[in-house]
Scaffold this active site. Structure first.
Site, short mmCIF file in Angstrom:
data_model
loop_
_atom_site.label_atom_id
_atom_site.label_comp_id
_atom_site.label_asym_id
_atom_site.label_seq_id
_atom_site.Cartn_x
_atom_site.Cartn_y
_atom_site.Cartn_z
CE LYS A 1 -6.96 -9.55 -2.85
NZ LYS A 1 -6.97 -8.51 -1.88
CE LYS B 1 -4.05 -2.13 2.07
NZ LYS B 1 -4.68 -2.48 3.36
CE LYS C 1 -13.10 -4.02 -0.79
NZ LYS C 1 -13.87 -4.52 0.36
P1 ADP Z 1 -10.19 -5.71 -1.27
O1 ADP Z 1 -8.88 -6.35 -1.63
O2 ADP Z 1 -11.09 -5.61 -2.43
O3 ADP Z 1 -10.01 -4.39 -0.56
P2 ADP Z 1 -10.81 -6.73 1.28
O4 ADP Z 1 -9.38 -6.51 1.63
O5 ADP Z 1 -11.83 -5.86 1.92
O6 ADP Z 1 -10.93 -6.66 -0.28
O7 ADP Z 1 -11.15 -8.25 1.52
C1 ADP Z 1 -12.24 -8.76 2.24
C2 ADP Z 1 -12.15 -10.26 2.29
O8 ADP Z 1 -12.30 -10.78 0.97
C3 ADP Z 1 -10.82 -10.81 2.81
O9 ADP Z 1 -11.02 -11.99 3.55
C4 ADP Z 1 -10.05 -11.08 1.56
O10 ADP Z 1 -9.05 -12.04 1.72
C5 ADP Z 1 -11.16 -11.56 0.64
N1 ADP Z 1 -10.81 -11.23 -0.74
C6 ADP Z 1 -10.72 -10.00 -1.26
N2 ADP Z 1 -10.37 -10.05 -2.55
C7 ADP Z 1 -10.22 -11.36 -2.83
C8 ADP Z 1 -9.85 -12.06 -3.99
N3 ADP Z 1 -9.58 -11.44 -5.12
N4 ADP Z 1 -9.79 -13.40 -3.92
C9 ADP Z 1 -10.08 -14.05 -2.77
N5 ADP Z 1 -10.44 -13.44 -1.64
C10 ADP Z 1 -10.50 -12.11 -1.66
#
Ligand code: ADP
Ligand code: TRP
Length: 322
Positions: free
Chosen positions: A192, A113, A195
């Site tokens: 991956k 980040k 958001k």
């Molecule tokens: P983002 O990466 O979109 O900000 P978050 O960090 O809020 O998503 O993730 C929320 C949950 O969803 C976590 O448990 C994270 O590991 C899972 N998650 C987010 N993106 C993925 C992905 N592309 N594949 C699998 N799990 C994911």
């Protein structure tokens, strides 16, 4: 019965990666384990990146609606908003004082980040400590998360061990539960889905917009007539995560035979999502704008969460000499 806990940030609209990687497996697990589970919306973590009140609020409600639409039973599970149980920040502070600085400085997620974002604030740096507090405040034993969160769980355990070494057995060591099969759900660019990368698919969008989002999935320029390599295709990867074996075989054959363009594959993916998430989409549509209903669900959950949290924090406070 082990206690299960997981959180999801409200830094954007819930997307397919969140659903397949976190929300659906967590709901499934909560059912299997007799619902001794806590699920929360990590809106304090979201504050590290979202600085607009309206956006933060809307995202929180969308995430809440997504969990409920996916079948979370709030009578059986505790479902709450992190900021409604603000004593978590007290535990986070206490844990900060048991966390070695280099552990935070070396965290993958922070480095990633810090290299991408323009606003590198201290909240991003101490993010894993607040996450440790989220988990340790409830004596959680199992934490279902996506693969990207493994290091955060290791840090949580290390922080708990450091605290317990100093003050004696106080905090319960949690275990991450990773769904290896799902691993990382790819986004529209093959990276991956996230958001923060703006490569995500929000399956709750109205059909037209969903179609548009699917249209942005990147593919190569193999002509329509030519056979295609499904193994390298982002559309195929997403399709394969949701389809059954028969659909998978048919799709492979289409790719291998040629005369099947990426437009066709995208249409098939759209139809699969509409079918797979039919009832969830209807439920979401019904509740997503009903903020009173969502608030009531979340506040009920926060009251139940506080009962557990207060006891654990009391235990910690006594140990440190307060
Ligand atoms: P983002 O990466 O979109 O900000 P978050 O960090 O809020 O998503 O993730 C929320 C949950 O969803 C976590 O448990 C994270 O590991 C899972 N998650 C987010 N993106 C993925 C992905 N592309 N594949 C699998 N799990 C994911
Ligand atoms: N960091 C997690 C994520 O981005 C969200 C989160 C915050 C969380 N606190 C948590 C997940 C506690 C599990 C347990 O996905």
């Amino acid at each position: 019965m082990p206690r299960i806990l997981t959180g999801i940030q409200s830094s954007g609209k819930p997307h397919l990666g969140n659903l397949l990687g976190a929300i659906l497996p967590a709901i499934q697990l909560s059912k299997e384990s007799n619902n001794n589970s806590l699920f929360f919306i990590a809106d304090m973590h979201s504050l590290t990146t979202i600085k607009d009140a309206e956006t933060l609020k809307e995202n929180t409600y969308s995430v809440a609606a997504a969990w409920l639409a996916c079948g979370l039973d709030t009578d059986k599970c505790i479902f709450y908003r992190q900021s409604d149980v603000a004593i978590v920040t007290e535990l986070a502070w206490i844990l900060n004082c048991s966390t070695p600085y280099p552990m935070l400085a070396n965290a993958h997620s922070f480095k990633d980040k810090a290299s991408r974002l323009s606003d590198v604030n201290a909240g991003l740096f101490t993010y894993p400590v607040l996450m440790a507090a989220d988990i340790l405040l409830y004596d959680a034993e199992i934490v279902p998360v996506g693969k990207d969160q493994i290091q955060h769980l290791e840090m949580t355990r290390d922080i708990a061990i450091a605290f317990n070494n100093t003050y004696g057995e106080t905090l319960t060591l949690p275990k991450a539960q990773i769904n290896e099969e799902l691993m990382l759900i790819p986004g529209t660019d093959g990276q991956k889905m996230s958001k923060s990368r703006d490569n995500y698919i929000d399956i709750f969008l109205p059909e037209k917009l969903l179609k548009k989002a699917i249209a942005t999935i990147q593919t190569d320029s193999t002509p329509l007539e030519a056979p295609k390599n499904w193994a390298n295709c982002n559309v195929f990867k997403l399709y394969s995560l949701m389809c059954n074996q028969e659909q998978l075989n048919t799709m492979k054959t289409h790719y291998e035979q040629g005369n099947f363009g990426y437009g066709h594959a995208k249409q098939a993916l759209l139809e699969l999502i509409l079918e797979r998430f039919k009832s969830e989409r209807i439920h979401y549509e019904k509740i997503a704008q009903d903020y009173n209903y969502l608030d009531q669900q979340l506040l009920n959950g926060a009251n139940k969460a506080k009962e557990i949290a207060n006891k654990v924090l009391d235990r910690v406070r006594r140990k440190i000499g307060y």
